[in-house]
Design an enzyme around this catalytic site. Sequence first.
Site, PDB file in Angstrom:
ATOM      1  N   TYR A  56     -48.511  50.950  21.468  1.00  0.00           N
ATOM      2  CA  TYR A  56     -47.394  50.205  20.890  1.00  0.00           C
ATOM      3  C   TYR A  56     -46.207  51.110  20.574  1.00  0.00           C
ATOM      4  CZ  TYR A  56     -50.536  46.205  19.995  1.00  0.00           C
ATOM      5  OH  TYR A  56     -51.407  45.155  20.118  1.00  0.00           O
ATOM      6  N   PRO A 204     -50.451  34.624  16.523  1.00  0.00           N
ATOM      7  CA  PRO A 204     -50.576  33.345  15.795  1.00  0.00           C
ATOM      8  C   PRO A 204     -49.286  32.540  15.769  1.00  0.00           C
ATOM      9  CG  PRO A 204     -50.419  35.183  14.244  1.00  0.00           C
ATOM     10  CD  PRO A 204     -50.551  35.786  15.616  1.00  0.00           C
ATOM     11  N   LEU A 205     -48.150  33.220  16.076  1.00  0.00           N
ATOM     12  CA  LEU A 205     -46.855  32.509  16.130  1.00  0.00           C
ATOM     13  C   LEU A 205     -46.374  32.358  17.574  1.00  0.00           C
ATOM     14  CD1 LEU A 205     -45.134  34.285  13.090  1.00  0.00           C
ATOM     15  CD2 LEU A 205     -46.147  31.990  13.153  1.00  0.00           C
ATOM     16  N   GLY A 208     -43.092  33.794  18.329  1.00  0.00           N
ATOM     17  CA  GLY A 208     -41.961  33.124  17.683  1.00  0.00           C
ATOM     18  C   GLY A 208     -41.856  31.651  18.016  1.00  0.00           C
ATOM     19  N   THR A 211     -42.907  29.044  15.406  1.00  0.00           N
ATOM     20  CA  THR A 211     -42.125  28.939  14.170  1.00  0.00           C
ATOM     21  C   THR A 211     -41.148  27.773  14.225  1.00  0.00           C
ATOM     22  OG1 THR A 211     -40.261  30.298  14.914  1.00  0.00           O
ATOM     23  CG2 THR A 211     -42.138  31.466  13.939  1.00  0.00           C
ATOM     24  N   GLY A 212     -40.898  27.275  15.437  1.00  0.00           N
ATOM     25  CA  GLY A 212     -39.956  26.170  15.601  1.00  0.00           C
ATOM     26  C   GLY A 212     -38.500  26.615  15.628  1.00  0.00           C
ATOM     27  N   LYS A 213     -38.241  27.922  15.715  1.00  0.00           N
ATOM     28  CA  LYS A 213     -36.843  28.383  15.644  1.00  0.00           C
ATOM     29  C   LYS A 213     -36.131  28.381  17.009  1.00  0.00           C
ATOM     30  CE  LYS A 213     -37.902  33.350  15.872  1.00  0.00           C
ATOM     31  NZ  LYS A 213     -37.813  34.639  15.157  1.00  0.00           N
TER      32      LYS A 213
HETATM   33  N1  LIG Z   1     -54.772  43.035  21.629  1.00  0.00           N
HETATM   34  C1  LIG Z   1     -53.713  42.742  22.325  1.00  0.00           C
HETATM   35  O1  LIG Z   1     -53.686  42.856  23.547  1.00  0.00           O
HETATM   36  C2  LIG Z   1     -52.500  42.251  21.596  1.00  0.00           C
HETATM   37  C3  LIG Z   1     -51.464  41.607  22.285  1.00  0.00           C
HETATM   38  C4  LIG Z   1     -50.380  41.130  21.564  1.00  0.00           C
HETATM   39  C5  LIG Z   1     -50.350  41.307  20.191  1.00  0.00           C
HETATM   40  N2  LIG Z   1     -51.348  41.952  19.529  1.00  0.00           N
HETATM   41  C6  LIG Z   1     -51.344  42.164  18.064  1.00  0.00           C
HETATM   42  O2  LIG Z   1     -51.059  40.924  17.427  1.00  0.00           O
HETATM   43  C7  LIG Z   1     -49.885  41.046  16.629  1.00  0.00           C
HETATM   44  C8  LIG Z   1     -49.118  39.739  16.590  1.00  0.00           C
HETATM   45  O3  LIG Z   1     -48.848  39.262  17.885  1.00  0.00           O
HETATM   46  P1  LIG Z   1     -47.393  39.132  18.474  1.00  0.00           P
HETATM   47  O4  LIG Z   1     -46.535  40.178  17.830  1.00  0.00           O
HETATM   48  O5  LIG Z   1     -47.531  39.063  19.942  1.00  0.00           O
HETATM   49  O6  LIG Z   1     -46.896  37.698  18.131  1.00  0.00           O
HETATM   50  P2  LIG Z   1     -46.701  36.743  16.894  1.00  0.00           P
HETATM   51  O7  LIG Z   1     -47.258  37.322  15.647  1.00  0.00           O
HETATM   52  O8  LIG Z   1     -47.203  35.450  17.361  1.00  0.00           O
HETATM   53  O9  LIG Z   1     -45.103  36.675  16.817  1.00  0.00           O
HETATM   54  C9  LIG Z   1     -44.410  37.720  16.268  1.00  0.00           C
HETATM   55  C10 LIG Z   1     -42.912  37.519  16.415  1.00  0.00           C
HETATM   56  O10 LIG Z   1     -42.488  36.267  15.887  1.00  0.00           O
HETATM   57  C11 LIG Z   1     -41.256  36.428  15.155  1.00  0.00           C
HETATM   58  N3  LIG Z   1     -41.589  36.138  13.737  1.00  0.00           N
HETATM   59  C12 LIG Z   1     -42.558  36.709  12.970  1.00  0.00           C
HETATM   60  N4  LIG Z   1     -42.592  36.173  11.737  1.00  0.00           N
HETATM   61  C13 LIG Z   1     -41.620  35.237  11.698  1.00  0.00           C
HETATM   62  C14 LIG Z   1     -41.177  34.343  10.690  1.00  0.00           C
HETATM   63  N5  LIG Z   1     -41.754  34.303   9.493  1.00  0.00           N
HETATM   64  N6  LIG Z   1     -40.149  33.500  10.998  1.00  0.00           N
HETATM   65  C15 LIG Z   1     -39.580  33.526  12.209  1.00  0.00           C
HETATM   66  N7  LIG Z   1     -39.936  34.359  13.202  1.00  0.00           N
HETATM   67  C16 LIG Z   1     -40.974  35.206  12.960  1.00  0.00           C
HETATM   68  C17 LIG Z   1     -40.830  37.892  15.326  1.00  0.00           C
HETATM   69  O11 LIG Z   1     -40.008  38.054  16.480  1.00  0.00           O
HETATM   70  P3  LIG Z   1     -38.416  37.793  16.514  1.00  0.00           P
HETATM   71  O12 LIG Z   1     -37.876  37.971  15.131  1.00  0.00           O
HETATM   72  O13 LIG Z   1     -37.897  38.771  17.498  1.00  0.00           O
HETATM   73  O14 LIG Z   1     -38.294  36.374  17.007  1.00  0.00           O
HETATM   74  C18 LIG Z   1     -42.163  38.574  15.617  1.00  0.00           C
HETATM   75  O15 LIG Z   1     -42.076  39.768  16.320  1.00  0.00           O
HETATM   76  C19 LIG Z   1     -49.134  42.223  17.265  1.00  0.00           C
HETATM   77  O16 LIG Z   1     -48.197  42.809  16.392  1.00  0.00           O
HETATM   78  C20 LIG Z   1     -50.272  43.137  17.586  1.00  0.00           C
HETATM   79  O17 LIG Z   1     -50.706  43.841  16.438  1.00  0.00           O
HETATM   80  C21 LIG Z   1     -52.421  42.406  20.225  1.00  0.00           C
END
Ligand SMILES: NC(=O)c1ccc[n+]([C@@H]2O[C@H](COP(=O)([O-])OP(=O)(O)OC[C@H]3O[C@@H](n4cnc5c(N)ncnc54)[C@H](OP(=O)(O)O)[C@@H]3O)[C@@H](O)[C@H]2O)c1
Length: 308
Positions: A56, A204-205, A208, A211-213
């Site tokens: 990362y 889980p989002l 993004g 989030t509905g944004k």
């Molecule tokens: N094992 C794997 O292969 C793998 C793959 C992916 C992820 N992961 C892990 O899972 C974690 C989470 O997954 P992810 O980062 O893919 O996606 P996510 O948690 O579903 O979405 C994160 C993104 O959503 C937006 N966001 C977060 N909180 C928000 C809020 N309260 N309101 C509005 N927008 C919000 C932000 O992006 P913006 O502000 O840019 O919109 C943020 O970067 C990663 O950080 C990582 O640790 C693991």
Amino acid sequence: MIQRTLGKTGWQVGVMGFGAWGIGGQWGKVEKNAAINSIRAALDCGVNFFDTADAYGNPPGISEEWVGEALASVRDKVIIATKAGNFARRDGHPLAFTTPLHVELCCEASLHRMKIDCVDLLQCHLAQCTEPDIWFEAFDRLLRKGYIRAFGISTNSIEVVKAFNRRGDCATCQLDYSYLNRSAEADVLPYCQENNIGTIIRGPLDKGIATGKFTRDSKFDDWVRRNWNEGDGRETLHKKLDVVDKVRFLENDGRTLAQAALQFVVTHPAVSVAIPGAKNVDQAQANATAGEALLSDDEYAKVCEATA
Ligand SMILES: NC(=O)c1ccc[n+]([C@@H]2O[C@H](COP(=O)([O-])OP(=O)(O)OC[C@H]3O[C@@H](n4cnc5c(N)ncnc54)[C@H](OP(=O)(O)O)[C@@H]3O)[C@@H](O)[C@H]2O)c1
């Protein structure tokens, strides 16, 4: 924050953790201060589980460095999970993992970057891994040396989870799960629940979307989301936005749709901890505080019906 036990580790974790992929600046620039402050804001809101990976960040490894720095003063109060398997893959030079030494080398490099002696959880980042024995041998040696406390697998494949739990000692499985992607409910989540494997929920989002944004006109310029601008990616985005509209009833004065999306995930009884990514303090606080409640039975049933 609601607490859960992380599978056979026995560790108590807040249901809302912190995913440190985004703060590494790989998809949207994040300054170091914003990254460190986001991690500490989550900590202050009761988060005690932090997930990163050697791959990362821009450059790779920067996420681990910042996680280590942000948590240095509370190291004994938090659980740090990292992953090996994808370092340098993005640059076109994936490591081979043909010997346990490759895994051990990655782990030692992670400890060095985070400036810690032991990482709580080391996860295999190869979702389609076909050589679990190589990883078992490495995990065993790292456990003996005291460099890790437990090991897990990151995958949505039931075959791969079963292979990693062949000896019965796989502690955790990290998997993609959200109201927009419920496929794990059919196999991986029940298997983990039956076998006391802690579940760590990534995405889980849905980056993004949940989030509905975003709207049908949203355009994206970051490395991960720009393929949502046209073709199949655009079509999938639009289909998901239709689903988002069906669950907007979850928004109310005290809760955003983003928080409700996180609560949906942790309402599933097989889920130990969700790890939403946050790129700033506001997101980190909003996500962490969502861990104070679950959806009601009625809300949960309605979301399941709307997203079936
Ligand atoms: N094992 C794997 O292969 C793998 C793959 C992916 C992820 N992961 C892990 O899972 C974690 C989470 O997954 P992810 O980062 O893919 O996606 P996510 O948690 O579903 O979405 C994160 C993104 O959503 C937006 N966001 C977060 N909180 C928000 C809020 N309260 N309101 C509005 N927008 C919000 C932000 O992006 P913006 O502000 O840019 O919109 C943020 O970067 C990663 O950080 C990582 O640790 C693991």
